[in-house]
Design a protein around this motif. Structure first.
Motif, PDB file in Angstrom:
ATOM      1  N   GLU A  16       0.757  -1.055  -0.179  1.00 34.03           N
ATOM      2  CA  GLU A  16      -0.042  -0.024   0.015  1.00 34.03           C
ATOM      3  C   GLU A  16       1.084   1.285  -0.159  1.00 34.03           C
ATOM      4  O   GLU A  16       1.935   1.288   0.848  1.00 34.03           O
ATOM      5  N   ILE A  18       0.569   5.512  -0.022  1.00 29.80           N
ATOM      6  CA  ILE A  18      -0.322   6.501   0.042  1.00 29.80           C
ATOM      7  C   ILE A  18       0.389   7.837  -0.691  1.00 29.80           C
ATOM      8  O   ILE A  18       1.408   8.322  -0.247  1.00 29.80           O
ATOM      9  N   SER A  20       0.569  11.773  -1.659  1.00 25.81           N
ATOM     10  CA  SER A  20       0.097  13.010  -1.248  1.00 25.81           C
ATOM     11  C   SER A  20       0.436  13.842  -2.386  1.00 25.81           C
ATOM     12  O   SER A  20       1.503  14.326  -2.776  1.00 25.81           O
ATOM     13  N   PRO A  27      -5.012  12.861  -0.224  1.00 24.87           N
ATOM     14  CA  PRO A  27      -4.024  11.779  -0.284  1.00 24.87           C
ATOM     15  C   PRO A  27      -4.786  10.495  -0.975  1.00 24.87           C
ATOM     16  O   PRO A  27      -6.352  10.342  -0.879  1.00 24.87           O
ATOM     17  N   THR A  29      -4.779   6.515  -1.833  1.00 20.54           N
ATOM     18  CA  THR A  29      -4.128   4.923  -1.461  1.00 20.54           C
ATOM     19  C   THR A  29      -4.300   4.233  -2.510  1.00 20.54           C
ATOM     20  O   THR A  29      -5.440   3.904  -3.107  1.00 20.54           O
TER      21      THR A  29
END
Length: 97
Positions: A16, A18, A20, A27, A29
């Motif tokens: 995973e 994330i 930005s 954000p 994912t």
């Protein structure tokens, strides 16, 4: 390529990330192929890591150099993005912050 990544995701092979966005959007994912190979430097006195991710272009279409990603509670800055093959897959090199 999307079905290949979906199969890898179901097999637990992806991590995973994330993202930005640098433009201030919230954000996002996504699951990516995270690579952290080590290589010996300084006459084998230290290890250097070249961090990178591979992902379907559709999953992060607006990712650009300078954006940040959080993978396994570690923050990385995108250095460069390259299109692979027919353009459906991309590879981004990262710098650990």
């Amino acid at each position: 390529i999307e079905s290949l990544y979906l199969a890898a995701e179901h097999a637990g092979l992806l991590q995973e990330a994330i993202w930005s966005p640098g433009n201030g959007d919230p954000p996002v994912t996504v699951k990516v192929d995270f690579q952290s190979p080590d290589e010996a430097v300084l006459d084998s006195l230290a290890l250097s890591a070249d961090y990178a991710i591979r992902y379907p272009a559709k999953r992060l279409p607006d990712l650009v150099a300078g954006d940040t990603l959080n993978i396994s509670n570690q923050t990385y800055r995108v250095r460069e993005i390259r299109t692979l093959g027919d353009g459906s897959e991309k590879r981004a090199t990262l710098t650990r912050l």
